[in-house]
Write a protein that holds these residues in place. Sequence first.
Motif, PDB file in Angstrom:
ATOM      1  N   LYS A  36       0.567  -1.207   0.015  1.00 16.02           N
ATOM      2  CA  LYS A  36      -0.089  -0.091  -0.042  1.00 16.02           C
ATOM      3  C   LYS A  36       0.892   1.236   0.020  1.00 16.02           C
ATOM      4  O   LYS A  36       0.471   2.310  -0.704  1.00 16.02           O
ATOM      5  CB  LYS A  36      -0.768  -0.030   1.182  1.00 16.02           C
ATOM      6  CG  LYS A  36      -1.934  -1.028   1.118  1.00 16.02           C
ATOM      7  CD  LYS A  36      -2.905  -0.905   2.422  1.00 16.02           C
ATOM      8  CE  LYS A  36      -3.963  -2.186   2.155  1.00 16.02           C
ATOM      9  NZ  LYS A  36      -4.810  -2.437   3.466  1.00 16.02           N
ATOM     10  N   GLU A 114      -7.110  -1.043  -8.707  1.00 18.07           N
ATOM     11  CA  GLU A 114      -6.659  -0.286  -7.454  1.00 18.07           C
ATOM     12  C   GLU A 114      -7.282  -0.587  -6.249  1.00 18.07           C
ATOM     13  O   GLU A 114      -6.623  -0.808  -5.125  1.00 18.07           O
ATOM     14  CB  GLU A 114      -7.022   1.084  -7.984  1.00 18.07           C
ATOM     15  CG  GLU A 114      -6.371   1.938  -6.976  1.00 18.07           C
ATOM     16  CD  GLU A 114      -6.105   3.557  -7.451  1.00 18.07           C
ATOM     17  OE1 GLU A 114      -5.870   4.275  -6.640  1.00 18.07           O
ATOM     18  OE2 GLU A 114      -6.559   3.746  -8.610  1.00 18.07           O
ATOM     19  N   HIS A 115      -8.550  -1.151  -6.550  1.00 17.31           N
ATOM     20  CA  HIS A 115      -9.201  -1.525  -5.176  1.00 17.31           C
ATOM     21  C   HIS A 115      -8.884  -2.871  -4.666  1.00 17.31           C
ATOM     22  O   HIS A 115      -9.241  -3.230  -3.413  1.00 17.31           O
ATOM     23  CB  HIS A 115     -10.828  -1.480  -5.347  1.00 17.31           C
ATOM     24  CG  HIS A 115     -11.301  -2.417  -6.432  1.00 17.31           C
ATOM     25  ND1 HIS A 115     -11.300  -2.044  -7.564  1.00 17.31           N
ATOM     26  CD2 HIS A 115     -11.889  -3.567  -6.178  1.00 17.31           C
ATOM     27  CE1 HIS A 115     -11.953  -3.055  -8.323  1.00 17.31           C
ATOM     28  NE2 HIS A 115     -12.157  -4.196  -7.421  1.00 17.31           N
ATOM     29  N   ASP A 116      -8.321  -3.831  -5.473  1.00 13.14           N
ATOM     30  CA  ASP A 116      -7.666  -4.979  -4.897  1.00 13.14           C
ATOM     31  C   ASP A 116      -6.729  -5.120  -3.920  1.00 13.14           C
ATOM     32  O   ASP A 116      -5.693  -4.139  -4.033  1.00 13.14           O
ATOM     33  CB  ASP A 116      -7.120  -5.767  -6.311  1.00 13.14           C
ATOM     34  CG  ASP A 116      -7.978  -6.329  -7.209  1.00 13.14           C
ATOM     35  OD1 ASP A 116      -9.457  -6.286  -6.937  1.00 13.14           O
ATOM     36  OD2 ASP A 116      -7.945  -6.466  -8.349  1.00 13.14           O
ATOM     37  N   LYS A 117      -6.972  -5.785  -2.819  1.00 15.49           N
ATOM     38  CA  LYS A 117      -5.958  -5.686  -1.681  1.00 15.49           C
ATOM     39  C   LYS A 117      -4.576  -6.246  -1.734  1.00 15.49           C
ATOM     40  O   LYS A 117      -3.547  -5.899  -1.264  1.00 15.49           O
ATOM     41  CB  LYS A 117      -6.734  -5.816  -0.280  1.00 15.49           C
ATOM     42  CG  LYS A 117      -6.932  -7.443  -0.078  1.00 15.49           C
ATOM     43  CD  LYS A 117      -7.625  -7.611   1.104  1.00 15.49           C
ATOM     44  CE  LYS A 117      -7.650  -9.023   1.610  1.00 15.49           C
ATOM     45  NZ  LYS A 117      -8.091  -9.327   2.874  1.00 15.49           N
TER      46      LYS A 117
END
Length: 190
Positions: A36, A114-117
């Motif tokens: 991140k 982008e939202h995939d952790k």
Amino acid sequence: MGNLARAASETLRELANRLRLYESLLGLQVDHKEEKGSDLFTDSKDGANDQSQCAHNDDCCCCPIKPTRKRRAAVLVCLFEGHGGELRVILTKRSMKLSSYPGDVALPGGKMEEHDKDDATTALREATEEIGLDPELVQVVANLEPFFSQHLFEVIPVIGLLTKIEDFTPSPNADEVDVVFDVPLEMFLK
């Protein structure tokens, strides 16, 4: 994700243990907290996504190829036990409508969004979109070493175990997949 301890056969449990050991011995476990902090989606200079060198950093010596953009993808190597006790892997035949690799045999997977952790999230999301695989049926056990695709994506193979194949009814997305099928894992090991 599925409870491997209760539902899996001895073969799948043993495979899961070996893959976890393999992953930890080679240091392949990814600290997604660090991920991140390093933005996989933008260049640190101006937010553009077209000038970076490597998905890790500009001084990276681990990558055999330096991609021209920061691009990352994940594929799901979804394994299950066949009726004869053999390990099998789920594959797809890509739609002939696609502009890249039409008709090729592939693992379910695609670009990280982008939202995939993490990589497992990417692989499971793509498998859901492409073949209708419910992520709750899959126990992710390991990530294998990344490789670079022809289009310079860093691709992470994510190993997932499907303990109850009878609970999976393939539902291919006609825009992406023509056929969902499986083959013995042994084909890839020889």
